[in-house]
Design a protein around this motif. Structure first.
Motif, mmCIF file in Angstrom:
data_model
loop_
_atom_site.group_PDB
_atom_site.id
_atom_site.type_symbol
_atom_site.label_atom_id
_atom_site.label_comp_id
_atom_site.label_asym_id
_atom_site.label_seq_id
_atom_site.Cartn_x
_atom_site.Cartn_y
_atom_site.Cartn_z
ATOM 1 N N ALA A 191 -12.789 2.846 -3.503
ATOM 2 C CA ALA A 191 -13.102 3.144 -4.895
ATOM 3 C C ALA A 191 -13.288 4.642 -5.077
ATOM 4 O O ALA A 191 -13.508 5.390 -4.109
ATOM 5 N N ALA A 192 -13.219 5.070 -6.332
ATOM 6 C CA ALA A 192 -13.438 6.481 -6.653
ATOM 7 C C ALA A 192 -14.864 6.905 -6.329
ATOM 8 O O ALA A 192 -15.129 8.081 -6.099
ATOM 9 N N VAL A 193 -15.783 5.927 -6.326
ATOM 10 C CA VAL A 193 -17.176 6.191 -5.966
ATOM 11 C C VAL A 193 -17.368 5.836 -4.496
ATOM 12 O O VAL A 193 -17.072 4.712 -4.087
ATOM 13 N N GLU A 194 -17.849 6.780 -3.730
ATOM 14 C CA GLU A 194 -18.023 6.556 -2.297
ATOM 15 C C GLU A 194 -19.049 5.452 -2.045
ATOM 16 O O GLU A 194 -20.069 5.358 -2.724
ATOM 17 N N GLY A 195 -18.744 4.592 -1.071
ATOM 18 C CA GLY A 195 -19.709 3.583 -0.661
ATOM 19 C C GLY A 195 -19.504 2.212 -1.248
ATOM 20 O O GLY A 195 -20.215 1.276 -0.878
ATOM 21 N N ILE A 196 -18.550 2.042 -2.170
ATOM 22 C CA ILE A 196 -18.280 0.704 -2.693
ATOM 23 C C ILE A 196 -16.809 0.357 -2.467
ATOM 24 O O ILE A 196 -15.965 1.243 -2.278
ATOM 25 N N HIS A 197 -16.528 -0.922 -2.484
ATOM 26 C CA HIS A 197 -15.173 -1.421 -2.309
ATOM 27 C C HIS A 197 -14.892 -2.493 -3.352
ATOM 28 O O HIS A 197 -15.811 -3.135 -3.870
ATOM 29 N N HIS A 198 -13.621 -2.649 -3.666
ATOM 30 C CA HIS A 198 -13.183 -3.703 -4.577
ATOM 31 C C HIS A 198 -12.317 -4.685 -3.789
ATOM 32 O O HIS A 198 -11.558 -4.276 -2.901
ATOM 33 N N VAL A 199 -12.420 -5.963 -4.130
ATOM 34 C CA VAL A 199 -11.576 -6.980 -3.512
ATOM 35 C C VAL A 199 -10.745 -7.637 -4.616
ATOM 36 O O VAL A 199 -11.287 -8.171 -5.587
ATOM 37 N N TYR A 200 -9.429 -7.579 -4.465
ATOM 38 C CA TYR A 200 -8.505 -8.163 -5.437
ATOM 39 C C TYR A 200 -7.651 -9.227 -4.755
ATOM 40 O O TYR A 200 -7.386 -9.149 -3.549
ATOM 41 N N GLU A 201 -7.184 -10.150 -5.547
ATOM 42 C CA GLU A 201 -6.270 -11.170 -5.026
ATOM 43 C C GLU A 201 -4.844 -10.689 -5.242
ATOM 44 O O GLU A 201 -4.440 -10.385 -6.366
ATOM 45 N N ALA A 202 -4.093 -10.606 -4.161
ATOM 46 C CA ALA A 202 -2.701 -10.172 -4.213
ATOM 47 C C ALA A 202 -1.796 -11.392 -4.062
ATOM 48 O O ALA A 202 -1.732 -11.980 -2.980
ATOM 49 N N PRO A 203 -1.088 -11.780 -5.114
ATOM 50 C CA PRO A 203 -0.219 -12.953 -5.011
ATOM 51 C C PRO A 203 1.108 -12.688 -4.317
ATOM 52 O O PRO A 203 1.807 -13.626 -3.919
ATOM 53 N N GLY A 204 1.494 -11.406 -4.178
ATOM 54 C CA GLY A 204 2.772 -11.112 -3.543
ATOM 55 C C GLY A 204 3.084 -9.632 -3.606
ATOM 56 O O GLY A 204 2.227 -8.812 -3.932
ATOM 57 N N GLU A 205 4.328 -9.293 -3.298
ATOM 58 C CA GLU A 205 4.762 -7.901 -3.347
ATOM 59 C C GLU A 205 6.018 -7.783 -4.185
ATOM 60 O O GLU A 205 6.775 -8.746 -4.343
ATOM 61 N N ILE A 206 6.228 -6.584 -4.700
ATOM 62 C CA ILE A 206 7.426 -6.293 -5.478
ATOM 63 C C ILE A 206 8.309 -5.373 -4.661
ATOM 64 O O ILE A 206 7.877 -4.303 -4.212
ATOM 65 N N ARG A 207 9.558 -5.789 -4.440
ATOM 66 C CA ARG A 207 10.514 -4.992 -3.676
ATOM 67 C C ARG A 207 11.528 -4.376 -4.629
ATOM 68 O O ARG A 207 12.001 -5.039 -5.566
ATOM 69 N N PHE A 208 11.855 -3.117 -4.380
ATOM 70 C CA PHE A 208 12.809 -2.424 -5.249
ATOM 71 C C PHE A 208 13.468 -1.299 -4.469
ATOM 72 O O PHE A 208 13.087 -0.996 -3.332
ATOM 73 N N ARG A 209 14.452 -0.681 -5.105
ATOM 74 C CA ARG A 209 15.198 0.389 -4.447
ATOM 75 C C ARG A 209 15.207 1.610 -5.360
ATOM 76 O O ARG A 209 15.461 1.503 -6.561
ATOM 77 N N LEU A 210 14.905 2.779 -4.787
ATOM 78 C CA LEU A 210 14.903 4.019 -5.560
ATOM 79 C C LEU A 210 15.418 5.147 -4.688
ATOM 80 O O LEU A 210 14.940 5.337 -3.562
ATOM 81 N N ARG A 211 16.400 5.865 -5.195
ATOM 82 C CA ARG A 211 16.991 6.998 -4.481
ATOM 83 C C ARG A 211 17.425 6.628 -3.065
ATOM 84 O O ARG A 211 17.163 7.349 -2.107
ATOM 85 N N GLY A 212 18.021 5.461 -2.954
ATOM 86 C CA GLY A 212 18.560 5.036 -1.675
ATOM 87 C C GLY A 212 17.551 4.485 -0.704
ATOM 88 O O GLY A 212 17.904 4.149 0.432
ATOM 89 N N GLU A 213 16.286 4.385 -1.120
ATOM 90 C CA GLU A 213 15.254 3.865 -0.232
ATOM 91 C C GLU A 213 14.799 2.482 -0.673
ATOM 92 O O GLU A 213 14.608 2.228 -1.871
ATOM 93 N N ASP A 214 14.619 1.592 0.301
ATOM 94 C CA ASP A 214 14.032 0.281 0.031
ATOM 95 C C ASP A 214 12.515 0.409 0.087
ATOM 96 O O ASP A 214 11.955 0.829 1.108
#
Length: 306
Positions: A191-214
């Motif tokens: 977090a922007a404030v030192e000493g705390i953390h956030h926990v989020y649920e990640a359902p997946g990832e997004i894959r894409f291509r930009l400037r020849g990079e995966d």
């Protein structure tokens, strides 16, 4: 995401002093409809950001504990114990919740607030004679309770000049594929404030291509229904864009998993403007090695400070 998440606007404005202009091909013709849609969106975002009781109005950041204390910018004596906040109001101290006086007869009252779920909160109202009213935000961040008064005469808000942004370009409206995880992954970020953390649920990832990079970005569930939220940094971070993070909202995937990553709509979180914010940082895998020269840039407030 947990930003409380805002009359003039910088929509469509060229980059601020020292910021690199967006590179375009000499024969590239502007997409006027695309640019107009972006300008309308950014103007609306700026109006939301400059709300009289938005995050630019925050005057103080207080973390509560079991020791009763008076807080700058807020009436009463505050403490928290067993996940419940205790607010002791003295004679003449007026605070309203949902329009109802908490100190009804004005002689003093003790009220109990909460429990409040993580990343949620409630607002109290304090009338200020002749100066607009204060909103007292009570919220839970990183497992701790925070009190943030918000006043429309806060200098950060009254002096707000808008946010510089790259000129919109279809080059950064990129198709991608959402790949769900077998099970949603609880993901802990700093977090922007030192000493705390956030926990989020990640359902997946997004894959894409930009400037020849995966490339790929871990996605969290968004605020609005049927949206995903992406926190990221890139090669412009700390140069022309805010160093710690930017955020992008992505519409839900189509039946075939396709999504649109329109980085022109990448925005700053509250911590880009004020140190009184608890914004999450991107997960390590969302630090992109390419330059995303699109979206919002370093706010003038941070440019001035440097």
């Amino acid at each position: 995401m947990s930003a409380p998440t805002e009359t003039s606007t910088n929509a469509g404005r060229t980059p601020g002093p020292g910021a690199p202009a967006h590179r375009t091909s000499p024969d590239r013709r502007p997409d006027r409809e695309f640019e107009a849609a972006w300008a309308d969106w950014h103007a609306a975002h700026e109006r939301h950001r400059a709300d009289p009781h938005g995050f630019l109005a925050v005057t103080h950041l207080h973390w509560l504990d079991s020791s009763p204390a008076r807080l700058d910018g807020a009436p009463g004596i505050w403490s928290v114990e067993d996940d419940v906040v205790r607010l002791a109001l003295g004679a003449g101290e007026r605070v309203l919740r949902d329009g109802q006086e908490l100190n009804a007869d004005g002689t003093g009252a003790t009220v109990f607030l909460g429990p409040i779920p993580e990343r949620e909160g409630l607002n109290l109202r304090v009338e200020d004679a002749g100066a607009g009213h204060t909103v007292i935000e009570l919220a839970k961040r990183g497992g701790r309770y925070v009190v943030r008064p918000r006043h429309p005469l806060n200098p950060l808000l009254t002096g707000y000049r808008g946010t510089p942004a790259y000129a919109p370009s279809t080059e950064y409206a990129i198709p991608g594929i959402f790949v769900p995880f077998a099970e949603p992954r609880p993901t802990t970020v700093g977090a922007a404030v030192e000493g705390i953390h956030h926990v989020y649920e990640a359902p997946g990832e997004i894959r894409f291509r930009l400037r020849g990079e995966d490339l790929s970005l871990t996605a969290f569930n968004g605020h609005a229904p049927r949206t995903l939220a992406v926190l990221f940094t890139d090669a412009t971070s700390g140069k022309s864009t805010y160093a710690a993070n930017r955020s992008l909202t992505v519409a839900a995937p189509g039946p075939d998993g396709t999504v649109l990553l329109d980085f022109n709509r990448a925005v700053n979180l509250p911590c880009a403007y004020t140190d009184l914010a608890t914004c999450p940082l991107p997960p390590a895998e969302n630090r992109l090695p390419v330059a995303i020269e699109a979206g919002e840039q370093i706010p003038y407030e941070r440019q001035d400070a440097s």
